[in-house]
Design a protein around this motif. Structure first.
Motif: not given
Length: 422
Positions: A104-119
């Motif tokens: 319903l509310y797909p994750p924003k790709a730029n926010i998601l990729t930032s999360g992976f990089i930071i993680g």
């Protein structure tokens, strides 16, 4: 009335999703909080689930995850086991409302990729601190809980495998930024990839290294159209530095040497070593499967048969005595011996179905961003298959949560992107 951008539902949900890889290894049980928050959010929007477009891909994912849980439930009921046996696999059902929420509310790709990089960066930094500051033998060691309560919950095998996945996803993202000619993002994500993979090596989790070459080959093949000689030389240079650094780390070399020593000891008749214990448990699982091939023996039946195999000198008696109620240290043999061919088929389905969706969606899209998301998903599944060869990942809370939530996050993003494009 329109909400401010920072209060937008999609942004808030995207931030919650991105917090999962960020917190996953930040502290001992960092993988627990984001799923809880996402589940609460999903239940708050459950009245909207009728608006979800239940495509074939969505139905396949819902079915495979649901059936996998039902095999546990059916086995428990049939053998009269404790309902605590279905506590761990219940996580795979609890992520399904989160999956529908993210459709319903797909994750924003730029926010998601930032999360992976930071993680991935956090995983590397935490592992380095564990080794060089706390002076422990392996990063993410269980012994860390004596240093500070927040460090309770780490497991070197589970955590090391999660770090490897975060590192390889960051490597996938770096290839995307290379294609987009964003040099600083490419460099940052490549550093994140190195730190995540390095964290896995510092954990000493040898089973997490087995499929690393397969993942690299997959990424090279999937992105062969724009990987130039210059990029290959640069990548080899970075990998050489990483290997040189690892070769100087005594704990990493000790883990590699011990594997060779264990195999030599096993061939000489000494089964009571780290690898020897695994091999004996694998033998026990195979013997149990021969007795109960279709529906398995159940947990209690498996213990009874282990004692039988030890009494008949088919497996090492000392291993069985000390590891009677242990899992098989192989998720495929674990499911096969406890739930039979039916259980193994259900396990294979939760790998094959998501992987096939990622590969199909990757093949039919021309969007570099969509290709990157699908490659991240494929890498996550491929690596988990590798981890499950030497560890029963789903007998641990961290493994079940990590795989199921990572899968629904990346699948929901992939499916939503495909629908938006079409």
């Amino acid at each position: 009335m329109n909400l401010p951008r920072f209060l937008n539902r999609e942004i808030i949900i995207s931030l919650l999703v991105a917090s999962f890889p960020i917190l996953c290894l930040a502290y001992g049980k960092g993988y627990n909080l984001p799923p809880i928050l996402l589940l609460v959010a999903a239940l708050g929007f459950c009245w909207q689930f009728n608006k979800v477009n239940y495509t074939t891909q969505v139905k396949w994912l819902l079915s495979s995850f649901g059936i996998y849980f039902l095999t546990y439930l059916a086995s428990t009921l049939y053998y009269g086991g404790s309902f605590s046996e279905i506590d761990m696999p219940s996580r795979i059902v609890l992520v399904l409302p989160i999956f529908l929420l993210l459709l319903l509310y797909p994750p924003k790709a730029n926010i998601l990729t930032s999360g992976f990089i930071i993680g991935s960066i956090i995983a590397g930094v935490v592992a380095i601190v564990h080794i060089y500051d706390f002076k422990i033998g392996r990063a993410f060691s269980d012994g860390l809980k004596s240093i500070h309560p927040s460090l309770k919950g780490y497991m070197p095998i589970q955590s090391g495998n999660m770090a490897m996945t975060l590192g390889l996803i960051s490597l996938t993202i770096s290839i995307y930024y290379l294609d987009q000619k964003s040099s600083w993002k490419f460099t940052l994500s490549l550093i994140a990839a190195f730190l995540g993979i390095y964290a896995s090596f510092l954990s000493g989790s040898r089973g997490g290294w087995v499929f690393l070459p397969i993942a690299i080959v997959y990424l090279a093949f999937s992105n062969r159209q724009f990987i130039s000689k210059k990029v290959v030389v640069f990548t080899i240079f970075i990998l050489s530095i990483g290997l040189l650094s690892l070769s100087q780390n005594q704990e990493v070399t000790k883990r590699i040497d011990s594997a060779t020593y264990d195999l030599t000891q096993y061939q000489a008749g000494n089964e009571y070593t780290s690898l020897g214990i695994r091999l004996e448990l694998w033998k026990s699982a195979i013997y149990t499967t021969e007795q109960h091939p279709i529906i398995g023996a159940g947990y209690q039946g498996r213990e009874t048969l282990r004692e039988k195999w030890a009494h008949e000198d088919l497996v090492n008696a000392q291993v069985i005595k000390n590891y009677l109620d242990s899992h098989s240290h192989n998720q495929f043999l674990e499911d096969l011996s406890v739930r039979g061919i039916i259980g193994l088929a259900a396990l294979l389905a939760i790998f094959i179905i998501p992987l096939s969706i990622f590969i199909k969606n990757h093949r039919i899209t021309s969007s570099p961003q969509q290709k990157m998301i699908n490659q991240c998903g494929a890498i996550s599944v491929i690596m988990m298959i590798g981890y499950c060869l030497s560890q029963a990942m789903f007998r641990h809370n961290s493994g079940m949560i990590f795989y199921s939530l990572m899968t629904v996050i990346l699948l929901a993003t992939s499916i939503s992107m495909r629908e938006k494009q079409s």
